[in-house]
Design an enzyme around this catalytic site. Structure first.
Site, short mmCIF file in Angstrom:
data_model
loop_
_atom_site.label_atom_id
_atom_site.label_comp_id
_atom_site.label_asym_id
_atom_site.label_seq_id
_atom_site.Cartn_x
_atom_site.Cartn_y
_atom_site.Cartn_z
N SER A 22 12.90 0.20 -8.21
CA SER A 22 12.45 0.68 -9.52
C SER A 22 13.54 0.62 -10.58
O SER A 22 13.25 0.27 -11.73
CB SER A 22 11.88 2.09 -9.41
OG SER A 22 10.69 2.06 -8.65
N THR A 67 9.69 9.59 -5.21
CA THR A 67 9.33 8.82 -4.03
C THR A 67 9.55 9.64 -2.77
O THR A 67 9.88 10.84 -2.84
CB THR A 67 10.03 7.43 -4.03
OG1 THR A 67 9.47 6.66 -2.96
CG2 THR A 67 11.53 7.53 -3.84
N LYS A 71 6.85 13.46 -2.84
CA LYS A 71 5.65 13.30 -3.67
C LYS A 71 4.69 14.50 -3.63
O LYS A 71 4.03 14.79 -4.62
CB LYS A 71 4.88 12.03 -3.25
CG LYS A 71 5.57 10.74 -3.67
CD LYS A 71 4.70 9.54 -3.30
CE LYS A 71 5.33 8.25 -3.79
NZ LYS A 71 4.43 7.10 -3.62
N ASP A 107 -0.03 5.38 -8.42
CA ASP A 107 -0.14 4.48 -7.27
C ASP A 107 -1.54 3.87 -7.15
O ASP A 107 -1.69 2.68 -6.85
CB ASP A 107 0.20 5.22 -5.97
CG ASP A 107 1.68 5.49 -5.82
OD1 ASP A 107 2.49 4.71 -6.35
OD2 ASP A 107 2.05 6.49 -5.16
N ALA A 133 -3.77 7.14 7.01
CA ALA A 133 -4.30 8.33 6.34
C ALA A 133 -3.16 9.19 5.81
O ALA A 133 -3.30 10.40 5.66
CB ALA A 133 -5.17 9.12 7.31
N GLY A 135 0.28 9.53 2.91
CA GLY A 135 0.37 9.67 1.46
C GLY A 135 -0.14 8.44 0.71
O GLY A 135 -0.86 8.57 -0.29
N GLY A 246 2.08 -5.83 -1.09
CA GLY A 246 2.13 -4.68 -1.98
C GLY A 246 3.07 -4.80 -3.18
O GLY A 246 3.22 -3.84 -3.94
P1 ATR Z 1 3.03 7.14 3.62
O1 ATR Z 1 3.32 8.16 2.56
O2 ATR Z 1 3.85 5.89 3.49
O3 ATR Z 1 1.58 6.85 3.76
P2 ATR Z 1 2.96 8.90 5.89
O4 ATR Z 1 2.32 9.96 5.06
O5 ATR Z 1 4.01 9.28 6.87
O6 ATR Z 1 3.59 7.77 4.97
O7 ATR Z 1 1.78 8.12 6.66
C1 ATR Z 1 2.02 7.05 7.49
C2 ATR Z 1 0.67 6.47 7.98
O8 ATR Z 1 0.96 5.34 8.81
C3 ATR Z 1 -0.13 7.41 8.83
O9 ATR Z 1 -1.50 7.12 8.66
C4 ATR Z 1 0.34 7.05 10.23
O10 ATR Z 1 -0.56 7.38 11.25
P3 ATR Z 1 -0.61 8.89 11.85
O11 ATR Z 1 -1.30 9.74 10.82
O12 ATR Z 1 -1.41 8.73 13.09
O13 ATR Z 1 0.81 9.30 12.08
C5 ATR Z 1 0.44 5.56 10.10
N1 ATR Z 1 1.33 4.97 11.08
C6 ATR Z 1 2.67 5.03 11.09
N2 ATR Z 1 3.17 4.35 12.16
C7 ATR Z 1 2.10 3.82 12.81
C8 ATR Z 1 1.93 3.00 13.98
N3 ATR Z 1 2.99 2.56 14.68
N4 ATR Z 1 0.67 2.66 14.35
C9 ATR Z 1 -0.40 3.09 13.65
N5 ATR Z 1 -0.30 3.87 12.54
C10 ATR Z 1 0.92 4.22 12.12
#
Ligand code: ATR
Length: 284
Positions: A22, A67, A71, A107, A133, A135, A246
């Site tokens: 950024s 970030t 957030k 976003d 699911a 952030g 992205g």
């Molecule tokens: P962000 O803000 O980048 O979305 P986050 O809130 O930590 O980060 O969410 C990460 C997402 O990636 C979640 O949906 C997570 O799944 P879980 O809710 O089951 O933890 C998903 N995720 C991260 N690593 C993963 C993996 N190896 N396989 C499948 N889903 C993954």
């Protein structure tokens, strides 16, 4: 860039913050717009967030991005939220409106703009699959529902997180069918968009999402942009599907933030071009 006694201050807070692109893209846009403003990175540890926000207030910073991991945690420290930020429960942009800190979330706007510009996709009336699911998914599902999606299937290995999202947005967007699954449907033939919001793919690992069963007019969008072609996008390319990473979303959320702070539209395509240079020039 010339810094004087009247230079206005913008910035970004995060932990870590050193990887953020950024500062490059915002400073280029500020210079191009002829503004005597500067955008700086601030490393803020979670336990110092409150002190940092108080400090930024005291310094009369004009605005800042937020970030990971701040957030959600910043929400109670602000004076007001935009309707989107309140519904998403997360803030990525703060505007200091004459001493009132107003939280926004750009976003979702970034995603919808990038889907249109980079993949020619309009979610209106579509049946969509969103993987994740967390952030990023919260902002994405909110924006897709707001853009008129007919059906959104949220796929997350921790199904409870997806259910929480579905419940909240189901009440906000009763016209959208929101469903939850622990794994992808065995056939994706009826879906118009497969969207990855997780960080899986950044390290070369592959998401358990195979675009092979998508129809030929479907779009695959991966929020991962480093590497620029994740395994998911490589599979989509082999299928001949429309697809995008992205980077465009990152640029478009930044453009929206720039407009909130300055009231100006940054030069078309400038932020994306800066990002492309910095990402391609990096070790990724
Ligand atoms: P962000 O803000 O980048 O979305 P986050 O809130 O930590 O980060 O969410 C990460 C997402 O990636 C979640 O949906 C997570 O799944 P879980 O809710 O089951 O933890 C998903 N995720 C991260 N690593 C993963 C993996 N190896 N396989 C499948 N889903 C993954």
């Amino acid at each position: 860039m010339i810094i004087t006694g009247t230079t206005r201050l913008l910035g970004i807070i995060g932990d870590p913050v050193g990887h953020s692109r950024s500062p490059q893209m915002q400073n280029r846009a500020l210079v191009e717009a002829g503004l005597e403003w500067v955008y700086l990175p601030f490393h803020v540890l979670p336990e110092r967030l409150e002190a940092a926000v108080a400090g930024l207030r005291a310094l009369e910073i004009h605005g800042f991005n937020v970030t990971v991991p701040h957030k959600v945690a910043i929400v109670p420290l602000l004076d007001r939220l935009s309707p989107e930020a309140a519904e998403i429960g997360a803030v990525n942009t703060v505007l200091n409106d004459n001493g009132t800190l107003v939280g926004h979330n750009t976003d979702g706007f970034g995603l919808i703009a990038s889907l249109e510009q980079d993949a020619g996709f309009d979610p209106h009336g579509g049946e969509l699959v969103v993987v994740g699911a967390g952030g990023a998914a919260r902002a994405a599902v909110h924006a897709l529902c707001g853009a008129g999606a007919a059906r959104v299937v949220i796929v997350n290995r921790t199904v409870g997180r997806a259910s929480d999202l579905a419940e909240q947005y189901g009440a906000r967007f009763p016209e959208v069918r929101i469903e939850v699954r622990p794994t992808l449907p065995s056939s994706l033939a009826r879906y118009d968009l497969l969207l990855n919001t997780t960080s899986v793919g950044m390290d070369g690992s592959s998401l358990a999402a195979d675009p092979a069963t998508l129809g030929s007019s479907a779009v695959v969008y991966d929020m991962v942009y480093s590497p620029s072609e994740s395994p998911l996008l490589a599979a989509a390319r082999l299928m001949g599907l429309r697809r995008a990473n992205g980077l465009g979303m990152l640029a478009a959320q930044g453009e929206r933030a720039f407009t909130l702070w300055t009231g100006l539209t940054p030069p078309q395509g400038l932020m994306k071009a800066v990002l492309q240079d910095t990402v391609l020039g990096s070790r990724f």
